[in-house]
Design a protein around this motif. Structure first.
Motif: not given
Ligand SMILES: [Zn+2]
Length: 357
Positions: A285, A171, A150, A270, A282, A275, A278-279
């Motif tokens: 998410m 993160l 990640y 995550p 967000p 992910f 979402d990165f």
């Protein structure tokens, strides 16, 4: 001294199927001597093939003629499972409604697959047997591999201005909170999410093998639309894979929701499937977590009938699979339309007419 010798003998053996039973009787006793330093009763059961007679029925259900049983050189120590269990319950997973087993062997090739991280399945009595199996794992090594993966992706995305640096720091903060017991708690929350998911479908009369009905269920809640914007090239995966991603992303969002609420906003890992989106954004998410929260609220307590099973994914392999499709992905790309989703539904419906469910 004797304890050490027995454990070394066990660790060095690396059996495949049918080990010498007497060695495991020894191992069972010695393992208890090594770890039973507290008298408090355990909320979970250590499961060793052959040695725990009262679980014979369970073992014969999990292991059939096609199953290969493997005794790996690692297992989850007592402190990890015990603290993980307590932590998952503290964060809102009602594990005492289920049975949790710490597996000291792996198995594959039969009806069930117990060689991953964790598995949720129904036993012979359907919803009366909601089992969560923690597979043997080297959790320290897993945390390292997952965190590296990640971090690497976040670094590359921040470099390309696809992820903002505040999110990257968030993160890193999440990943640094991961300790073995907490990692184990996250596995238990993920699997408990599957328990709830099957209860929900059962209460609404949805058969788990009726793929069209399941896709419609996700679509009606806005979840298929949400996830299709979070996973690169979601539209291009086979329809059955789309459904698997939805099912797994759902329990990941459930896990994240519990963490955000009960763990001061720190969710540690995550969403294993979403992910990448979402990165970048967000808010997707947050939207997914909210949809899941609303859906789970409606769960009822009458369960009977169909059976299910679900494994926790290997994040490192999965991350590579998801990222292989991400080169021109952005959450700002055009999303799957209502017509696209309807087409998936129609295809699944046509297939389910061909195959009895
Ligand atoms: Zn899962």
């Amino acid at each position: 001294m004797r304890s050490q010798l027995v454990v070394e003998r066990f660790l060095g053996a690396n059996f495949v199927d049918e080990p010498d039973e007497s060695a495991f009787e020894d191992f069972c006793v010695e393992l208890n001597q090594l770890y039973d330093v507290e008298l408090e009763s355990e909320p979970y059961t250590n499961l060793i093939r052959h040695t725990i007679r009262k679980h014979a029925a369970m073992l014969s259900f999990l292991i059939d003629a096609n199953t290969t049983v493997v005794y790996p050189s690692f297992y989850r120590p007592r402190w990890e499972v015990k603290s993980g269990y307590k932590e998952a319950v503290r964060r809102g997973a009602n594990l005492y409604e289920t049975e949790v087993f710490n597996m000291l062997f792996q198995f594959h090739g039969g009806r069930f697959r117990g060689d991953g991280i964790a598995l949720m399945c129904h036993g012979p009595n359907g919803f009366q047997d909601e089992w969560i199996l923690l597979c043997p794992d080297d959790t320290e090594m897993r945390i390292q591999a997952e965190s590296n993966k990640y971090r690497e992706i976040a670094l590359a995305m921040t470099f390309r201005a696809q992820m903002n640096s505040d999110l990257q720091s968030e993160l890193l903060e999440n990943l640094s909170a991961l300790l073995p017991a907490k990692r184990c708690a996250n596995s238990l929350m993920h699997e408990y999410g599957h328990v709830l998911q099957y209860r929900l479908w059962e209460s609404e009369g949805i058969q788990v093998r009726d793929f069209a009905a399941l896709y419609r269920w996700f679509l009606e809640r806005g979840y298929a639309q949400n996830v299709s914007a979070r996973i690169p090239k979601f539209a291009d995966y086979p329809d059955e894979t789309k459904l698997r991603f939805l099912k797994e992303a759902f329990v990941e969002d459930y896990r994240i929701g519990l963490n955000v609420e009960k763990n001061g906003g720190i969710f540690e890992l995550p969403n294993a499937y979403c992910f990448r989106g979402d990165f970048e954004d967000p808010s997707l998410m947050a939207e997914g977590v909210e949809i899941v929260k609303q859906a789970v609220k409606k769960k009822t307590s009458s369960f009977r009938g169909s059976y299910g099973q679900a494994n926790e994914p290997d994040r490192v392999l999965l991350t590579d699979q998801i990222m292989a499709n991400s080169s021109d992905f952005s959450t700002r790309n055009p999303r799957m339309t209502t017509e696209d989703h309807q087409a998936v539904l129609d295809r699944l419906h046509a297939k389910s007419k061909l195959q009895p469910v």
